[in-house]
Design a protein around this motif. Structure first.
Motif, PDB file in Angstrom:
ATOM      1  N   LYS A 215      -5.704  23.420 -27.912  1.00 26.77           N
ATOM      2  CA  LYS A 215      -4.665  22.182 -27.991  1.00 26.77           C
ATOM      3  C   LYS A 215      -3.767  21.745 -26.849  1.00 26.77           C
TER       4      LYS A 215
ATOM      5  N   ARG B 157      -5.331  15.714 -20.673  1.00 28.00           N
ATOM      6  CA  ARG B 157      -5.023  14.365 -20.795  1.00 28.00           C
ATOM      7  C   ARG B 157      -3.772  13.961 -20.109  1.00 28.00           C
TER       8      ARG B 157
ATOM      9  N   PHE C 152       5.324  30.676 -30.724  1.00 27.91           N
ATOM     10  CA  PHE C 152       4.290  31.526 -29.841  1.00 27.91           C
ATOM     11  C   PHE C 152       4.586  33.176 -30.699  1.00 27.91           C
TER      12      PHE C 152
ATOM     13  N   ARG D  16       3.618  18.170 -34.568  1.00 29.56           N
ATOM     14  CA  ARG D  16       2.573  17.910 -33.273  1.00 29.56           C
ATOM     15  C   ARG D  16       1.692  16.652 -33.584  1.00 29.56           C
ATOM     16  N   GLY D  17       1.059  16.246 -32.691  1.00 30.43           N
ATOM     17  CA  GLY D  17       0.130  15.380 -32.702  1.00 30.43           C
ATOM     18  C   GLY D  17       0.604  13.877 -32.492  1.00 30.43           C
ATOM     19  N   GLU D  18       1.955  13.820 -32.336  1.00 29.84           N
ATOM     20  CA  GLU D  18       2.313  12.321 -32.300  1.00 29.84           C
ATOM     21  C   GLU D  18       2.905  12.082 -30.691  1.00 29.84           C
ATOM     22  N   GLY D  19       2.341  12.970 -29.976  1.00 27.39           N
ATOM     23  CA  GLY D  19       2.897  12.563 -28.314  1.00 27.39           C
ATOM     24  C   GLY D  19       4.224  13.252 -28.075  1.00 27.39           C
TER      25      GLY D  19
ATOM     26  N   ILE E  57       6.377  25.340 -23.079  1.00 27.56           N
ATOM     27  CA  ILE E  57       6.579  24.312 -23.688  1.00 27.56           C
ATOM     28  C   ILE E  57       6.223  24.386 -25.418  1.00 27.56           C
ATOM     29  N   SER E  58       6.847  23.645 -26.160  1.00 28.12           N
ATOM     30  CA  SER E  58       6.287  23.947 -27.639  1.00 28.12           C
ATOM     31  C   SER E  58       6.811  22.595 -28.473  1.00 28.12           C
ATOM     32  N   VAL E  59       6.448  22.493 -29.514  1.00 28.95           N
ATOM     33  CA  VAL E  59       6.566  21.540 -30.515  1.00 28.95           C
ATOM     34  C   VAL E  59       6.560  22.071 -31.904  1.00 28.95           C
TER      35      VAL E  59
ATOM     36  N   GLU F  60      -6.162  20.859 -23.794  1.00 31.39           N
ATOM     37  CA  GLU F  60      -6.386  19.419 -24.349  1.00 31.39           C
ATOM     38  C   GLU F  60      -5.126  18.596 -23.714  1.00 31.39           C
ATOM     39  N   MET F  61      -3.865  18.791 -24.074  1.00 31.78           N
ATOM     40  CA  MET F  61      -2.750  18.148 -23.822  1.00 31.78           C
ATOM     41  C   MET F  61      -2.873  17.928 -22.292  1.00 31.78           C
ATOM     42  N   TYR F  62      -2.687  19.225 -21.724  1.00 30.32           N
ATOM     43  CA  TYR F  62      -2.489  19.342 -20.050  1.00 30.32           C
ATOM     44  C   TYR F  62      -3.633  18.308 -19.604  1.00 30.32           C
TER      45      TYR F  62
ATOM     46  N   ASN G 227      -6.263  28.568 -26.055  1.00 33.27           N
ATOM     47  CA  ASN G 227      -5.309  27.545 -26.289  1.00 33.27           C
ATOM     48  C   ASN G 227      -5.774  26.368 -26.298  1.00 33.27           C
TER      49      ASN G 227
ATOM     50  N   GLY H 105       4.958  16.557 -27.425  1.00 37.81           N
ATOM     51  CA  GLY H 105       4.578  17.458 -26.474  1.00 37.81           C
ATOM     52  C   GLY H 105       4.536  16.687 -25.128  1.00 37.81           C
ATOM     53  N   SER H 106       3.648  15.664 -25.135  1.00 39.18           N
ATOM     54  CA  SER H 106       3.331  14.975 -23.829  1.00 39.18           C
ATOM     55  C   SER H 106       4.553  14.338 -23.378  1.00 39.18           C
TER      56      SER H 106
HETATM   57  C1  COA Z   1       0.843  22.599 -26.957  1.00 38.80           C
HETATM   58  C2  COA Z   1       1.948  21.756 -27.891  1.00 38.80           C
HETATM   59  C3  COA Z   1       3.233  21.816 -27.167  1.00 38.80           C
HETATM   60  C4  COA Z   1       1.331  20.172 -27.978  1.00 38.80           C
HETATM   61  O1  COA Z   1       2.514  19.360 -28.713  1.00 38.80           O
HETATM   62  P1  COA Z   1       2.006  17.988 -29.329  1.00 38.80           P
HETATM   63  O2  COA Z   1       3.249  17.327 -29.572  1.00 38.80           O
HETATM   64  O3  COA Z   1       1.195  18.052 -30.690  1.00 38.80           O
HETATM   65  O4  COA Z   1       1.316  17.367 -28.147  1.00 38.80           O
HETATM   66  P2  COA Z   1       0.861  15.603 -28.103  1.00 38.80           P
HETATM   67  O5  COA Z   1       1.126  15.133 -29.334  1.00 38.80           O
HETATM   68  O6  COA Z   1       1.370  15.200 -26.857  1.00 38.80           O
HETATM   69  O7  COA Z   1      -0.820  15.949 -27.885  1.00 38.80           O
HETATM   70  C5  COA Z   1      -1.421  16.447 -29.151  1.00 38.80           C
HETATM   71  C6  COA Z   1      -2.370  15.638 -29.599  1.00 38.80           C
HETATM   72  O8  COA Z   1      -1.625  14.544 -30.336  1.00 38.80           O
HETATM   73  C7  COA Z   1      -2.396  13.402 -30.017  1.00 38.80           C
HETATM   74  N1  COA Z   1      -1.500  12.285 -29.629  1.00 38.80           N
HETATM   75  C8  COA Z   1      -0.620  12.157 -28.617  1.00 38.80           C
HETATM   76  N2  COA Z   1       0.202  11.080 -28.701  1.00 38.80           N
HETATM   77  C9  COA Z   1      -0.237  10.414 -29.894  1.00 38.80           C
HETATM   78  C10 COA Z   1       0.432   9.305 -30.448  1.00 38.80           C
HETATM   79  N3  COA Z   1       1.140   8.686 -29.992  1.00 38.80           N
HETATM   80  N4  COA Z   1      -0.105   9.234 -31.861  1.00 38.80           N
HETATM   81  C11 COA Z   1      -1.080   9.946 -32.453  1.00 38.80           C
HETATM   82  N5  COA Z   1      -1.798  11.114 -31.796  1.00 38.80           N
HETATM   83  C12 COA Z   1      -1.248  11.257 -30.402  1.00 38.80           C
HETATM   84  C13 COA Z   1      -3.204  13.755 -28.877  1.00 38.80           C
HETATM   85  O9  COA Z   1      -4.275  12.754 -28.772  1.00 38.80           O
HETATM   86  C14 COA Z   1      -3.503  15.020 -29.158  1.00 38.80           C
HETATM   87  O10 COA Z   1      -4.587  15.038 -30.008  1.00 38.80           O
HETATM   88  P3  COA Z   1      -5.796  16.435 -29.675  1.00 38.80           P
HETATM   89  O11 COA Z   1      -5.093  17.728 -29.519  1.00 38.80           O
HETATM   90  O12 COA Z   1      -6.469  16.112 -31.127  1.00 38.80           O
HETATM   91  O13 COA Z   1      -6.314  15.813 -28.505  1.00 38.80           O
HETATM   92  C15 COA Z   1       2.055  22.267 -29.463  1.00 38.80           C
HETATM   93  O14 COA Z   1       0.716  22.330 -29.910  1.00 38.80           O
HETATM   94  C16 COA Z   1       2.633  23.534 -29.441  1.00 38.80           C
HETATM   95  O15 COA Z   1       3.550  23.845 -29.440  1.00 38.80           O
HETATM   96  N6  COA Z   1       1.722  24.554 -29.362  1.00 38.80           N
HETATM   97  C17 COA Z   1       2.181  25.918 -29.409  1.00 38.80           C
HETATM   98  C18 COA Z   1       3.049  26.472 -28.352  1.00 38.80           C
HETATM   99  C19 COA Z   1       1.913  26.267 -26.996  1.00 38.80           C
HETATM  100  O16 COA Z   1       0.633  26.858 -27.380  1.00 38.80           O
HETATM  101  N7  COA Z   1       2.396  25.974 -25.967  1.00 38.80           N
HETATM  102  C20 COA Z   1       1.778  25.725 -24.881  1.00 38.80           C
HETATM  103  C21 COA Z   1       1.571  27.076 -24.025  1.00 38.80           C
HETATM  104  S1  COA Z   1       1.041  27.146 -22.586  1.00 38.80           S
END
Ligand code: COA
Length: 155
Positions: free
Chosen positions: A122, A129, A34, A91-94, A84-86, A125-127, A120, A96-97
């Motif tokens: 990304k 989903r 952030f 990122r992109g491996e689930g 929430i942060s990763v 979209e996570m929310y 934001n 955050g979810s």
């Molecule tokens: C928002 C945030 C927490 C998401 O974390 P993340 O671990 O990347 O989240 P996820 O992996 O669950 O989802 C993100 C992507 O991964 C993909 N994904 C989820 N599980 C997956 C898996 N098992 N294998 C491959 N891809 C996967 C999703 O489809 C998604 O792709 P997309 O964004 O292209 O649609 C991260 O981007 C972050 O820290 N951002 C900065 C801080 C922030 O903005 N926080 C929110 C403030 S409100």
């Protein structure tokens, strides 16, 4: 409060409850994730210590790579995702979810709300989903006068 350690199959990342001992690590991760919206230190101490707050960290080799905190507002039958942060490398491996679901389930409220910068994509979209829908907008809420999108999920 219920607390559990979650191992992610095929990964060295482990999720476990966070505490005040994680203050420095949480502040470092926050700086990376952030750059515009850093909290005052007291707010971070608050989410790491207040009762009625659920917090989990994700760690990789003892380094914090993810963090989530949610605040329970029992009177309103609602909980709020406070942060929430990763780490960008994971990122992109689930992860955050996973953090989000764990926090939601432990808070145990019928309604979960959150706010996010409208730009934001990304995070939005996570929310989506994960079952969140748009319920409002707060104008000029964030630094730089960006609006907040308010989202909600019924459990
Ligand atoms: C928002 C945030 C927490 C998401 O974390 P993340 O671990 O990347 O989240 P996820 O992996 O669950 O989802 C993100 C992507 O991964 C993909 N994904 C989820 N599980 C997956 C898996 N098992 N294998 C491959 N891809 C996967 C999703 O489809 C998604 O792709 P997309 O964004 O292209 O649609 C991260 O981007 C972050 O820290 N951002 C900065 C801080 C922030 O903005 N926080 C929110 C403030 S409100």
């Amino acid at each position: 409060m219920n607390s559990k350690i979650v191992k992610i199959p095929g990964s060295r990342v482990e999720i476990s409850p966070a505490s005040w001992r994680d203050l420095n690590a949480a502040r470092q991760l926050e700086k990376i994730c952030f750059p515009q919206d850093g909290w005052p230190i007291l707010d971070m101490i608050g989410v790491l210590t207040f009762p009625q707050t659920v917090r989990y960290k994700a760690t990789l080799d003892d380094n914090m790579v993810g963090f989530v905190a949610g605040e329970i507002r029992r009177i309103q039958s609602t909980a709020w995702i406070a942060t929430i942060s990763v780490h960008p490398d994971l990122r992109g491996e689930g992860l955050g979810s996973k953090l989000l679901k764990l926090c939601e389930n432990e808070m145990g409220m019928p309604k979960i709300k959150l706010s996010v910068r409208v730009s934001n994509q990304k995070a939005i979209e996570m929310y989506r989903r994960n079952g969140y829908v748009d319920v409002g907008r707060w104008e000029n809420y964030y630094k730089g006068k960006e609006d907040a999108l308010v989202m909600e999920k019924l459990m």
